[in-house]
Design a protein around this motif. Sequence first.
Motif, mmCIF file in Angstrom:
data_model
loop_
_atom_site.group_PDB
_atom_site.id
_atom_site.type_symbol
_atom_site.label_atom_id
_atom_site.label_comp_id
_atom_site.label_asym_id
_atom_site.label_seq_id
_atom_site.Cartn_x
_atom_site.Cartn_y
_atom_site.Cartn_z
ATOM 1 N N GLU A 105 0.805 -1.216 0.000
ATOM 2 C CA GLU A 105 0.000 0.000 0.000
ATOM 3 C C GLU A 105 0.842 1.271 0.000
ATOM 4 N N ASP A 106 1.838 1.337 0.869
ATOM 5 C CA ASP A 106 2.601 2.585 0.903
ATOM 6 C C ASP A 106 4.101 2.367 0.732
ATOM 7 N N GLY A 107 4.527 1.105 0.691
ATOM 8 C CA GLY A 107 5.922 0.814 0.414
ATOM 9 C C GLY A 107 6.903 1.265 1.467
ATOM 10 N N ASP A 108 6.413 1.763 2.586
ATOM 11 C CA ASP A 108 7.345 2.363 3.544
ATOM 12 C C ASP A 108 6.814 2.248 4.972
ATOM 13 N N PRO A 109 6.481 1.035 5.420
ATOM 14 C CA PRO A 109 5.895 0.913 6.750
ATOM 15 C C PRO A 109 6.930 1.049 7.849
ATOM 16 N N VAL A 110 6.473 1.371 9.051
ATOM 17 C CA VAL A 110 7.327 1.293 10.226
ATOM 18 C C VAL A 110 6.887 0.056 10.997
ATOM 19 N N PRO A 129 12.845 0.472 5.215
ATOM 20 C CA PRO A 129 14.166 1.103 5.233
ATOM 21 C C PRO A 129 14.533 1.645 6.600
ATOM 22 N N ARG A 130 13.544 1.765 7.476
ATOM 23 C CA ARG A 130 13.823 2.270 8.818
ATOM 24 C C ARG A 130 14.393 1.192 9.734
ATOM 25 N N GLY A 131 14.201 -0.069 9.371
ATOM 26 C CA GLY A 131 14.532 -1.155 10.271
ATOM 27 C C GLY A 131 13.346 -1.499 11.144
ATOM 28 N N LEU A 132 13.606 -2.228 12.200
ATOM 29 C CA LEU A 132 12.548 -2.725 13.084
ATOM 30 C C LEU A 132 12.593 -2.019 14.426
ATOM 31 N N THR A 133 11.492 -2.146 15.151
ATOM 32 C CA THR A 133 11.446 -1.692 16.536
ATOM 33 C C THR A 133 10.916 -2.836 17.382
#
Length: 444
Positions: free
Chosen positions: A129-134, A154-158
């Motif tokens: 949907e947005d290609g850039d989830p957190v 691209p942010r990695g995981l939390t």
Amino acid sequence: MPLAEQHAKLLGIAPFAPLDRRLLEGGRPTPAPFPLDFLPPAWRAWARAVARAWVPLDFAAHAALAAASAMVGRNLQVDITTQWAEPLLLWQALVGGPSSGKSAAMTAALRLVDTVRPKADEAAKAKEEDGDPVLFVLGDLDMRRAAALNAASPRGLTLWRDDLVEWLGSAAGDAALRDAWRAAWSGHDATLRHFPGPLPMEIAGFGLGILGGLRPERLPALLDEDGGEDLAACFLYAWPEPAIGGGLDAVPDEDTISRALRRLLHLPPGLLAFSPEARALFESLLPDFRLSMRAADGVEAAWIGKGANTLARLAGLRSVMEWAEGGSTAPPTVIDTPHLEAAWALWMDHLLPNARAAFDGIASERDRLARRAALWLKRQASDDVSREAIRREALSERVNAERTDDIIVRLEKAGVLRRVPMPERDGNKGRPPLRWQVNPELSR
């Protein structure tokens, strides 16, 4: 000099060491509070409101930092040199016993991020949907799952967990896995050469932020693990006193912070650069880390060794949190001197003392057992004691004779006990049993 001490001196008995009452009280100094000036005004107000609901302010402030860090992760990096960049990833440990407010602070922050994130189990759909989830993981995280999820963001995981010890123990136990998790702290590529499968496993741009709870009595077990110190040195620690007041009507302003988190989430990938003045200040602080590291040892030295990395990350976070709260539409690109000064104050005045409390205050099993023995001796109000009495009665036979001797040495250094010379026995009746005098100050 009391008569008993005069008699002891005539017999050649060394005086008691000064009584260290910190052993009886747990040995922890007054915790250094989180300097709230580090947080921009709206974040500060949110942390204060959360803290009014019987949550330590330090936990609320760290949860706010963790939420902001999760929105950007390794998507934004502090550009220091051509060979050195720091992602805005943090590993944070909220230290405290049951019902100390750790989970409540994490839950309050999760209410905020729930408004802007997809669920971890919906990663594939969010990617489409947005290609850039957190991506958040609430619970177990092994390397295989981490690698799969990391590829989606691209942010990695939390990773947020109520209790970090079990995860840390498994992460530290294998050298190859440990190296990969450390790469995730750095936001670097990772290679697992012994991962199950026919070929080495490559994880490109591995990034992981962590917020979790730690029970004080369980940290020594982690430090005893092979490689446990390596991972423990990556964490920022907060160990406040439990909150003793609050109000049921405390309502944080979640809308303002949710808007700020959303702005952070939609920042494009980029670099943050120090202003010339901030860069000069950062460079001037680097020798302080090296000198402090040289004066420490063990896990504390390793933790201080990551201080410059942490300082850059905190300064970057302060910059973007301020931007997210303001009205500027241009993405943030500069870390100014006030941002770095605020990060330095946070590191020096809060993070360093709390890390030392975590590594020294809860310290070793020996100190905990010595405290238990000292409290037992205080209750008994005896004039002297044998090793076997300490081992069997004070310590309930939890340790062997050799470990009991080690604990007695700790009690001698703390001024609780002193050894009493015993006369030699005649004939072949063996060595006389050892005894120790109990400091009469213990019961006062």
